[in-house]
Design a protein around this motif. Structure first.
Motif, short mmCIF file in Angstrom:
data_model
loop_
_atom_site.label_atom_id
_atom_site.label_comp_id
_atom_site.label_asym_id
_atom_site.label_seq_id
_atom_site.Cartn_x
_atom_site.Cartn_y
_atom_site.Cartn_z
N UNK A 27 0.83 -1.21 0.00
CA UNK A 27 0.00 0.00 0.00
C UNK A 27 0.86 1.25 0.00
N UNK A 28 1.89 1.27 0.82
CA UNK A 28 2.74 2.45 0.88
C UNK A 28 3.44 2.72 -0.43
N UNK A 29 4.04 1.69 -1.01
CA UNK A 29 4.76 1.85 -2.27
C UNK A 29 3.82 2.27 -3.39
N UNK A 30 2.69 1.57 -3.50
CA UNK A 30 1.79 1.82 -4.64
C UNK A 30 1.09 3.17 -4.51
N UNK A 31 0.70 3.54 -3.30
CA UNK A 31 0.10 4.87 -3.12
C UNK A 31 1.10 5.97 -3.50
N UNK A 32 2.35 5.79 -3.11
CA UNK A 32 3.37 6.79 -3.43
C UNK A 32 3.64 6.83 -4.94
N UNK A 34 1.46 6.10 -7.26
CA UNK A 34 0.28 6.76 -7.83
C UNK A 34 0.37 8.28 -7.69
N UNK A 35 0.83 8.73 -6.52
CA UNK A 35 0.93 10.17 -6.29
C UNK A 35 1.92 10.83 -7.24
N UNK A 36 2.81 10.03 -7.81
CA UNK A 36 3.78 10.55 -8.77
C UNK A 36 3.32 10.33 -10.22
N UNK A 37 2.06 9.94 -10.39
CA UNK A 37 1.49 9.89 -11.73
C UNK A 37 1.47 8.53 -12.38
N UNK A 38 1.90 7.49 -11.67
CA UNK A 38 1.91 6.15 -12.24
C UNK A 38 0.57 5.45 -12.02
N UNK A 172 13.51 -0.71 0.85
CA UNK A 172 13.18 -1.02 2.23
C UNK A 172 11.77 -0.56 2.60
N UNK A 173 11.26 -1.17 3.67
CA UNK A 173 10.03 -0.68 4.26
C UNK A 173 10.17 0.80 4.59
N UNK A 174 9.04 1.43 4.82
CA UNK A 174 9.05 2.86 5.09
C UNK A 174 7.76 3.25 5.79
N UNK A 175 7.56 4.53 5.93
CA UNK A 175 6.37 5.08 6.58
C UNK A 175 5.46 5.73 5.57
N UNK A 176 4.18 5.45 5.68
CA UNK A 176 3.16 6.22 4.97
C UNK A 176 2.50 7.12 6.02
N UNK A 177 2.86 8.41 6.08
CA UNK A 177 2.34 9.28 7.15
C UNK A 177 0.83 9.45 7.11
N UNK A 178 0.21 9.16 5.97
CA UNK A 178 -1.24 9.32 5.89
C UNK A 178 -1.98 8.18 6.58
N UNK A 343 12.69 8.27 5.57
CA UNK A 343 12.19 6.92 5.32
C UNK A 343 10.68 6.88 5.13
N UNK A 344 10.18 7.68 4.21
CA UNK A 344 8.77 7.57 3.84
C UNK A 344 8.66 6.83 2.51
N UNK A 345 7.46 6.41 2.17
CA UNK A 345 7.28 5.73 0.89
C UNK A 345 7.46 6.68 -0.29
N UNK A 346 7.37 7.97 -0.07
CA UNK A 346 7.70 8.92 -1.13
C UNK A 346 9.19 8.81 -1.48
N UNK A 347 10.03 8.64 -0.44
CA UNK A 347 11.45 8.42 -0.71
C UNK A 347 11.65 7.12 -1.49
#
Length: 373
Positions: A27-32, A34-38, A172-178, A343-347
């Motif tokens: 979820x974190x990777x895919x949401x991030x 998507x937010x970048x237009x993919x 690596x794993x990361x944080x989705x702040x939302x 270390x967020x999923x945006x990174x």
């Protein structure tokens, strides 16, 4: 934003975390992304009662396609619908049709389609191939454009390269702040130390050591155990079993006790450099985290300042007995600052784009092609 990549992703489940530890990571990777237009289409089987235990609806940031777990006709149709994508991902541990998918996604590879194997449990995959030199996946590794892994650092990279991988990159794993952030404390989760993890063969002995031994050494303190499979396990009287804790309750579970515990699976400690998702979930909630020791932890959190590290259950008990509420608060807040900065999923999404060669110029080019079309 200009046009991004069309990504077909074959994984265990995006909409259910039931017996599916990779859900938060996906979820974190895919949401991030998507937010970048993919644009991501996630193909998942109706298996292991996950659809009966959904914890999110189909999200707006991905298209979810659920196919039957019996017979191959539906999964073959999914593969055909993925043809022509810019990127096709086969994740490890789908649970059904793994061997079929590992081989068949390579048929979709072409001049305009990259094919990725994304290993969300590299320690298990590599151990399986070590024990079985005839494992059919071994011969497929050199044909993938990229091997991405949930963790493992240089030991995993070198292991995959030795098996012929063109390149191997840990994401690596990361944080989705939302989704993981501080919330109000909840009476259900009041206690001194909480551990959340399903009962697995290569985790149980370490849970006995790091969690149950600590509970026995501190009989006046309150311990919470969450996760599936522990119901028939004898527990000390000061341990309360919570059962499966659904994802929406993870923030309250992290925020309420004085501290939370991370225990790596035995296979993951051998490779190191593999922070579990609960590390970032806890940090995102500004929880005070106590973790077992594993190589590479300082890449993510500073021991003694942003995280507490123990080498055995007696060490956990000692740390917990000396930890007051103010110290716990300071450690949790320092961890949250660190993961938000690095270390967020945006990174991680930026890292995935770099691996795939998706540059600003490539984005502009795709956008121009779309306008011409």
């Amino acid at each position: 934003m200009s046009k991004g990549l069309r990504i077909a992703f074959f994984g265990s489940s995006l909409v259910s975390a039931y017996w599916n530890a990779a859900a938060t990571y996906y979820r974190g990777i895919i949401r991030a992304l998507h937010s970048r237009g993919h644009q991501v289409t996630f193909y998942e089987p109706d298996a292991y009662e996950r659809q009966k235990h959904r914890d999110i609806a189909d999200p707006p940031w991905a298209r979810v396609v659920v196919y039957p777990a019996e017979g191959t006709e539906a999964v073959e149709r999914c593969l055909e619908s993925a043809r022509g994508s810019d990127v096709v991902v086969k994740a490890s541990g789908v649970g059904v049709f793994d061997a079929l998918l590992e081989a068949r996604v390579l048929d979709l590879r072409g001049p305009d389609t990259q094919v990725v194997f994304w290993d969300v449990d590299a320690s298990t995959t590599l151990e399986r191939m070590r024990k079985n030199p005839g494992d059919p996946f071994r011969a497929l590794i050199p044909h993938y454009d990229h091997i991405l892994t949930y963790g493992g650092g240089e030991p995993v990279v070198q292991a995959y390269r030795a098996l012929g991988a063109r390149q191997c990159v840990p994401i690596y794993n990361a944080l989705d702040p939302s989704t993981h952030h501080p919330v109000a404390r909840h009476p259900r989760f009041v206690g001194d130390l909480a551990f959340l993890g399903n009962r697995l063969p290569d985790r149980e002995a370490r849970v006995e050591d790091f969690f149950l031994t600590a509970a026995k050494l501190l009989p006046q303190q309150r311990f919470l155990l969450g996760g599936s499979g522990w119901g028939d396990r004898p527990l000390p009287s000061n341990v309360r079993y919570l059962g499966h804790v659904y994802t929406p309750d993870h923030n309250a579970l992290n925020c309420t006790p004085r501290a939370v515990l991370n225990i790596s699976r035995e296979s993951m400690t051998r490779f190191g450099f593999s922070p579990a998702m609960r590390v970032f979930e806890a940090a995102g909630a500004a929880a005070c985290l106590i973790t077992d020791a594993w190589e590479g932890i300082e890449m993510f959190l500073e021991p003694g300042y942003e995280v507490l590290v123990a080498h055995h259950g007696a060490g956990v008990a000692e740390l917990l007995s000396e930890l007051n509420a103010e110290q716990a608060r300071c450690i949790g807040e320092a961890a949250r600052r660190r993961v938000l900065a690095e270390h967020t999923y945006s990174h991680r999404a930026l890292q995935v784009e770099a691996v795939l060669g998706f540059t600003a110029a490539r984005r502009t080019s795709l956008g121009a092609q779309e306008q011409v079309a």
